[in-house]
Enzyme design. Structure first.
Site, short mmCIF file in Angstrom:
data_model
loop_
_atom_site.label_atom_id
_atom_site.label_comp_id
_atom_site.label_asym_id
_atom_site.label_seq_id
_atom_site.Cartn_x
_atom_site.Cartn_y
_atom_site.Cartn_z
N ASP A 10 0.85 -1.20 0.00
CA ASP A 10 0.00 0.00 0.00
C ASP A 10 0.89 1.25 0.00
O ASP A 10 0.84 2.04 0.92
CB ASP A 10 -0.95 -0.01 1.21
CG ASP A 10 -0.21 -0.10 2.55
OD1 ASP A 10 0.94 -0.59 2.58
OD2 ASP A 10 -0.77 0.33 3.58
N HIS A 241 9.87 -0.06 8.09
CA HIS A 241 9.09 -1.24 8.45
C HIS A 241 9.06 -2.29 7.34
O HIS A 241 9.39 -3.46 7.56
CB HIS A 241 7.64 -0.84 8.78
CG HIS A 241 7.51 0.09 9.93
ND1 HIS A 241 7.60 -0.33 11.24
CD2 HIS A 241 7.28 1.42 9.98
CE1 HIS A 241 7.44 0.70 12.04
NE2 HIS A 241 7.23 1.77 11.31
#
Length: 314
Positions: A10, A241
């Protein structure tokens, strides 16, 4: 050793960094990207994935659009204060030349896994609705994937969007519950390790210099993301991340993992929490160990992972 992967994403600033690794690393065969809502609307995610592949000169990489919202719960607005309204720090972006694959993300996953049984690793770094939908289309892919790597969740660290929940799990806890307990070979790369990694301005300077036009986008979006992390965690840099999921795949020796059973809370104050019961440990009720065993990352050499990201992209 080459890892053949589908990257479910995303994008998102940290997604963009990870996509750059997937497009460049010689040990990764990027079979395609599938997009989901999360950091941005799914249409923006698709545009960003196409753009990043374009800037890397990789027009051969298919991009299939997927989930626009959660399976059950109401959707939360994208976190524009973290990634910018366009997902890439609100910097000016070039026009996209390519078009998305006509298949849905779930169909793309099913088709690709079935075409190459035992070879494909799914790396998911956003809400996992596309993987849940693929399981709905063809439950047999559980036995045909090589592995599944999920960036999300938290075992000991606590949450980043609620006191107990990490963003990807919270955004679609029902999909997370299905995916994390499906019984396929799965590793969870969560906040316990991603919060130990910091991509510094010095790292990004090297990346910008080594990535051409793509480097300009990575550096420009990083500046926006860095401001958020300075306020949120008091660090000079950002937590990469999503790149950590690829770091685990390619450099697992930098991580410490444990085997056990995961469940995901789907409602109430603990919504989105990932609950881990270590393998072999008894609890007051057997229900904590009812799910198939998986691997979770608990510790990491954060400096080594951050340096590795910069080395790959510099």
């Amino acid at each position: 050793m080459t890892h053949s992967i589908i990257f479910d994403t995303d994008p998102g600033v940290d997604d963009a960094q990870a996509i750059a690794i997937a497009l460049r690393h010689p040990e990764i065969e990027l079979l395609g990207m599938t997009t989901t809502y999360g950091n941005v609307d799914v249409e923006v995610a698709t545009r960003n994935a196409l753009l990043l592949a374009q800037l890397a000169g990789r027009h051969d990489v298919p991009v299939a659009q997927g989930a626009a919202g959660p399976m059950v719960k109401a959707r939360h607005a994208p976190p524009a204060h973290i990634h910018g309204a366009n997902g890439l720090g609100d910097i000016a972006l070039p026009e996209v030349q390519g078009k998305a694959d006509p298949r849905s993300a779930a169909q793309f996953i099913v088709d690709t896994v079935n075409a190459r049984p035992g070879e494909v690793t799914l790396v998911a770094v956003g809400p996992v609705g596309n993987l849940a939908a693929a399981l709905q289309l063809d439950p047999a892919i559980i036995d045909r994937v090589k592995g599944v790597v999920i960036m999300g969740g938290s075992i000991r660290e606590g949450g980043n969007v609620t006191p107990v929940a990490e963003a990807n799990m919270f955004n679609d806890p029902d999909a997370a519950s299905r995916v994390l307990t499906a019984g396929w070979p799965l590793t969870l790369v969560g906040l316990d390790v991603t919060h130990r990694c910091v991509l510094t301005p010095a790292h990004m300077a090297r990346i910008e210099a080594g990535q051409g036009e793509l480097g300009k986008v990575l550096a420009g979006s990083y500046a926006f993301y860095r401001d958020f992390y300075h306020e949120f965690l008091g660090i000079d840099g950002c937590c990469p991340h999503d790149s950590c999921a690829l770091a685990w795949l390619l450099r697992p020796e930098l991580f410490t993992t444990a085997r056990g059973h995961l469940t995901v809370a789907t409602e109430g104050d603990a919504e989105g929490q990932t609950i881990f019961a270590p393998e072999g440990r008894g609890f007051i009720e057997a229900r904590w160990s009812r799910t198939p065993a998986v691997e979770v990352c608990l510790e990491v050499d954060g400096e080594a992972v951050s340096d590795w990201i910069a080395d790959v992209l510099a």
